[in-house]
Design a protein around this motif. Structure first.
Motif: not given
Length: 293
Positions: A249-250, A252-254, A257-261
């Protein structure tokens, strides 16, 4: 395997497939479209004029796996289009041109959407299907409005070495249903949360159903992921043995950046669509409604 035995095995698989499809809580319209690669089966539900929501299942899972999800999304007004991946166990028939490579796989999906008359759609996908959906969003961003991924593999992080060792026997000769059941039971922590009928369908498909070579590719590079502008939601299974879900999840956000997890407790890689169905259904619908009131 003799021709008679093969026919019996295929009949058993298709009966199990249809029995699981009968558990969908809404009427299902079976559609088929023909492309250069063969005939693709789509299990459709929801209003014909609803916004298209394309569902891509994980490897070996078949589109019948969405029995705990498709109804909620269809009842919310979406036109759900659950595809059987061509070359995979299911009711799609890969009797045409081999897919060959990733461009061939994405070209098949292009052709299926063209035949369905779908110019643009939301996507929700699980596991290997999530990798396909992400690659497709990078390939054809104008056709993917929103992208919801359930425990995506080979998308934002790699697979655990221990998982690869455990999954390796699945790709060895002499495929048996017992081997598939053992794998699912191990991955889910002793079968916890596995739907028995789906478990058996997966095992029958793995052991007896004709399948084509799986088309895979490398994980998308950070440079490619930075080009992704499609709104993205990634839901991870807390007890997934495929990867460390919190690190995934980290990552993915890295990368996006606009992703929700979110990491959903009490779920494994193969049970996240069903064991957490109310939460998955709610989160996906909330995500889709942000831009589609």
């Amino acid at each position: 395997m003799s021709a008679r035995t093969a026919r019996t095995a295929t009949a058993a698989f298709l009966a199990a497939y249809d029995a699981l499809l009968d558990r969908w809580p809404v009427p299902v319209e079976p559609l088929t479209v023909r492309t250069a690669h063969g005939t693709t089966r789509i299990n459709a539900c929801g209003p014909a004029d609803g916004r298209p929501l394309v569902l891509l299942h994980g490897g070996g899972e078949t589109s019948a796996m969405w029995f705990a999800n498709a109804g909620a999304w269809a009842e919310a007004g979406h036109r759900v289009l659950a595809l059987d991946l061509i070359g995979d166990p299911g009711r799609s028939v890969h009797d045409g041109t081999p897919l060959g490579d990733v461009p061939g796989l994405l070209g098949w999906l292009d052709a299926v959407l063209d035949r369905l008359g779908v110019a643009e759609a939301d996507f929700c996908a699980h596991s290997y299907g999530a990798w396909i959906a992400l690659e497709y969003a990078l390939h054809a961003p104008a056709r993917v409005s929103r992208l919801a991924l359930l425990d995506p593999t080979q998308c934002f992080t790699g697979l655990r070495p221990g998982y690869l060792l455990r999954a390796l026997p699945l790709f060895l000769p002499r495929r048996t249903a017992a081997r598939a059941r053992a794998y699912l039971d191990w991955e889910s922590g002793g079968g916890h949360g596995l739907d028995p009928a789906w478990r058996e369908l997966y095992a029958l498909g793995y052991a007896d159903f004709p399948a084509s070579p799986v088309v895979t590719g490398p994980r998308p590079t950070d440079a490619r992921l930075r080009t992704l502008t499609t709104p993205l939601l990634a839901l991870y299974a807390a007890d997934s043995r495929t990867h460390d879900s919190r690190r995934a999840a980290e990552a993915t956000r890295g990368a996006v950046p606009h992703a929700g997890t979110a990491v959903l407790p009490g779920t494994s890689h193969h049970t996240i669509p069903t064991a957490a169905a109310p939460e998955v259904n709610h989160q996906v619908l909330t995500f889709l409604r942000r831009s589609h009131p």
